[in-house]
Design a protein around this motif. Structure first.
Motif, PDB file in Angstrom:
ATOM      1  N   TYR A  50       0.823  -1.208   0.000  1.00 23.44           N
ATOM      2  CA  TYR A  50       0.000   0.000   0.000  1.00 23.44           C
ATOM      3  C   TYR A  50       0.856   1.256   0.000  1.00 23.44           C
ATOM      4  O   TYR A  50       0.577   2.218  -0.705  1.00 23.44           O
ATOM      5  N   ASN A  51       1.887   1.239   0.813  1.00 22.88           N
ATOM      6  CA  ASN A  51       2.731   2.433   0.906  1.00 22.88           C
ATOM      7  C   ASN A  51       3.426   2.726  -0.416  1.00 22.88           C
ATOM      8  O   ASN A  51       3.520   3.877  -0.830  1.00 22.88           O
ATOM      9  N   LEU A  77       0.807   4.183  -2.731  1.00 17.10           N
ATOM     10  CA  LEU A  77       0.447   5.547  -2.334  1.00 17.10           C
ATOM     11  C   LEU A  77       1.533   6.527  -2.746  1.00 17.10           C
ATOM     12  O   LEU A  77       1.267   7.592  -3.323  1.00 17.10           O
ATOM     13  N   CYS A  95       1.001   9.477  -5.568  1.00 18.75           N
ATOM     14  CA  CYS A  95       1.192  10.881  -5.196  1.00 18.75           C
ATOM     15  C   CYS A  95       2.300  11.516  -6.024  1.00 18.75           C
ATOM     16  O   CYS A  95       2.194  12.673  -6.417  1.00 18.75           O
ATOM     17  N   TYR A 103      -5.824   5.517   0.193  1.00 18.02           N
ATOM     18  CA  TYR A 103      -5.629   5.875   1.604  1.00 18.02           C
ATOM     19  C   TYR A 103      -6.848   5.475   2.421  1.00 18.02           C
ATOM     20  O   TYR A 103      -6.715   4.999   3.554  1.00 18.02           O
ATOM     21  N   LYS A 135      -6.898   3.066   5.562  1.00 21.71           N
ATOM     22  CA  LYS A 135      -7.443   3.501   6.852  1.00 21.71           C
ATOM     23  C   LYS A 135      -8.404   2.448   7.390  1.00 21.71           C
ATOM     24  O   LYS A 135      -8.404   2.160   8.585  1.00 21.71           O
ATOM     25  N   LEU A 148       1.256   3.866   7.956  1.00 19.54           N
ATOM     26  CA  LEU A 148       1.946   4.658   6.946  1.00 19.54           C
ATOM     27  C   LEU A 148       3.438   4.585   7.195  1.00 19.54           C
ATOM     28  O   LEU A 148       3.871   4.443   8.332  1.00 19.54           O
ATOM     29  N   SER A 199       6.158   7.550   2.347  1.00 14.40           N
ATOM     30  CA  SER A 199       4.876   7.778   1.687  1.00 14.40           C
ATOM     31  C   SER A 199       4.062   8.821   2.447  1.00 14.40           C
ATOM     32  O   SER A 199       3.310   9.582   1.839  1.00 14.40           O
ATOM     33  N   TYR A 200       4.230   8.870   3.761  1.00 15.70           N
ATOM     34  CA  TYR A 200       3.543   9.887   4.556  1.00 15.70           C
ATOM     35  C   TYR A 200       3.944  11.280   4.082  1.00 15.70           C
ATOM     36  O   TYR A 200       3.089  12.139   3.831  1.00 15.70           O
ATOM     37  N   PHE A 209       2.624  12.026   0.564  1.00 18.86           N
ATOM     38  CA  PHE A 209       1.176  12.198   0.593  1.00 18.86           C
ATOM     39  C   PHE A 209       0.822  13.586   1.128  1.00 18.86           C
ATOM     40  O   PHE A 209       0.002  14.307   0.551  1.00 18.86           O
ATOM     41  N   VAL A 241      -4.572  13.382   8.008  1.00 13.04           N
ATOM     42  CA  VAL A 241      -3.575  12.323   7.799  1.00 13.04           C
ATOM     43  C   VAL A 241      -2.567  12.326   8.935  1.00 13.04           C
ATOM     44  O   VAL A 241      -2.156  11.278   9.435  1.00 13.04           O
TER      45      VAL A 241
END
Lengths: 353, 100
Positions: free
Chosen positions: A263-264, A267, A271, A283, A287, A293, A297-298, A301, A317
């Motif tokens: 997922y990361n 993402l 982005c 996202y 969630k 996260l 990626s955080y 994002f 976020v």
């Protein structure tokens, strides 16, 4: 010193418990361990290989590698040499926690003093260690030494070397090792293919990586989350995150559950390619699943959200990152603060609306 | 684009970190809002943000704006409207750099 109850006489296990405790209390000298070992001998349980192994493991994990070496040498000269498991455990620990020279001198002393030679596992550990520090030249040299000693490199050795080249993003070299492996008649396993696909993706050869996905399936290996994630990573790097998302669907259809890394990666890729809406959808899924996260990626994002003027969502976020314990408060906040700072600066220069 | 390297430096730098998490004696205005006499900059930011959410102070038409109530106004320079982007900067004003 110890009163022995007539019906409950201590056996070997009892002494081993005592031994573990004494190893934990070792300071600079080994005297508590000696005390226990002497006690064992005098009560009819002379220390054997198991005792050595227990003592060494306990000493190493409490950070007393030097004392462990000392003990091994002592016991070896008393006709109770360590077996290969113990020996390799020490080597691995020395690799991790001590300078290389300590390990080399240990191996040398054991070889010269007690005729204990490193085996294939030992060499794998050593190669792994040099690969982790990206010293591929030394790894190749060790591979030569290993063959000279009469060992035939196996799957694990090759996997380790491939991993080393992956770290340097040298996809061509990874492929070369794979080919050599086939020439030597060593059967590749799942890890080999995963490493190969990872290495090729990382060095931008996604086409080849995809080809090997098919090859591995033909060979009867079921690709797992690692395989797919590596491939997605490559696709995202190439600027094809939509293809990566399509791969996610394919992966789920084949009954392989994506992990947080998958997922990361997606993402991050979405982005980066400024496909924020798709990223937002992903996202939401994350969630729901409670996926954590990652720092990279955080940050990406947050920046993507801020760039599109969705600061409030960036704050949400931030909350999620802390709530799901993905990042520490400090890390999450510093990223948010610096992103906002960046945004304000960009606005001043009229770059972002 | 903010380089990744820079971010790493920020969390690694002990001084910046100390700035963020050290407990500080609060000025009286902030003390009233927080209900504590000591807090860190990070703690203060989190408190303010959760206060905004709890009291639904975000503008319904533009979530990036905050319509301050009296209590919030007292700590944010008396502004009636605050953008979320400037929130960290505004809070930073209450935590002046301490000479070390």
């Amino acid at each position: 010193m110890i009163k022995i109850h007539p019906t409950f006489s201590p056996d070997r296990f009892t002494y081993h418990v005592l031994l573990i405790q004494s190893c934990k209390s070792v300071g600079l000298s080994l005297s508590p361990v000696h005390q226990v070992l002497n006690l064992m001998t005098s009560n009819g349980f002379p220390p054997n290989k198991v005792s050595t192994d227990i003592a060494v493991r306990t000493l190493c994990s409490s950070g007393c590698e030097e004392q462990a070496i000392e003990l091994v040498k002592e016991l070896s000269s008393k006709d109770s040499p360590p077996d290969m498991y113990t020996y390799n455990f020490i080597v691995r620990h020395l690799c991790k926690n001590r300078p290389l020279s300590t390990m080399n001198s240990f191996i040398k002393e054991m070889r010269e003093g007690f005729d204990i030679k490193p085996d294939l596992v030992t060499y794998t550990i050593m190669i792994d260690n040099v690969c982790n520090s990206k010293n591929l030249r030394e790894a190749t040299r060790l591979l030569g030494v290993l063959s000279e000693e009469g060992y035939k490199p196996d799957c694990y050795v090759y996997n380790t070397i491939m991993k080393g080249y992956c770290m340097l993003s040298q996809g061509g070299e990874v492929l070369r090792v794979y080919k050599k492996m086939q020439e030597e008649g060593v059967k590749p396993d799942l890890v080999t293919y995963n490493t190969l696909i990872y290495g090729l993706s990382k060095s931008g050869r996604v086409k080849d990586a995809k080809k090997f996905l098919n090859v591995m399936m033909e060979q009867g290996h079921v690709p797992d989350a690692v395989t797919y994630t590596s491939l997605m990573n490559g696709m995202c790097r190439e600027g094809d995150p939509l293809g990566a998302v399509a791969l996610l669907e394919k992966m789920e259809a084949q009954g392989c559950a994506p992990n947080s890394c998958t997922y990361n990666t997606l993402l991050h890729g979405l982005c980066k390619a400024r496909l924020l809406d798709k990223g937002m959808k992903l996202y939401d899924v994350m969630k729901q699943n409670g996926t954590k996260l990652e720092t990279g990626s955080y940050g990406t994002f947050l920046r993507a959200l801020c760039r599109n003027g969705r600061v409030a969502e960036a704050y949400e976020v931030f909350d999620y990152a802390i709530e799901s314990k993905s990042l520490s408060d400090v890390a999450a906040y510093t990223t948010l603060e610096s992103t906002l700072k960046w945004l304000n600066k960009a606005r001043e220069q009229g770059l972002v609306i | 684009m903010l380089p990744q390297r820079m971010k790493k430096v920020m969390t690694d730098n002990p001084k910046t970190l100390a700035n963020l998490i050290d407990l500080v004696n609060l000025p009286s205005t902030l003390r009233e809002f927080m209900g504590q006499s000591q807090t860190s900059r990070l703690g203060c930011f989190k408190r303010v943000w959760s206060y905004i959410k709890e009291n639904n102070l975000q503008d319904p038409n533009n979530k990036n704006l905050v319509n301050c109530d009296e209590k919030l106004k007292s700590i944010l320079l008396g502004k009636t409207r605050v953008e979320l982007t400037e929130l960290p900067t505004l809070i930073k004003l209450h935590f002046p750099k301490q000479p070390r």
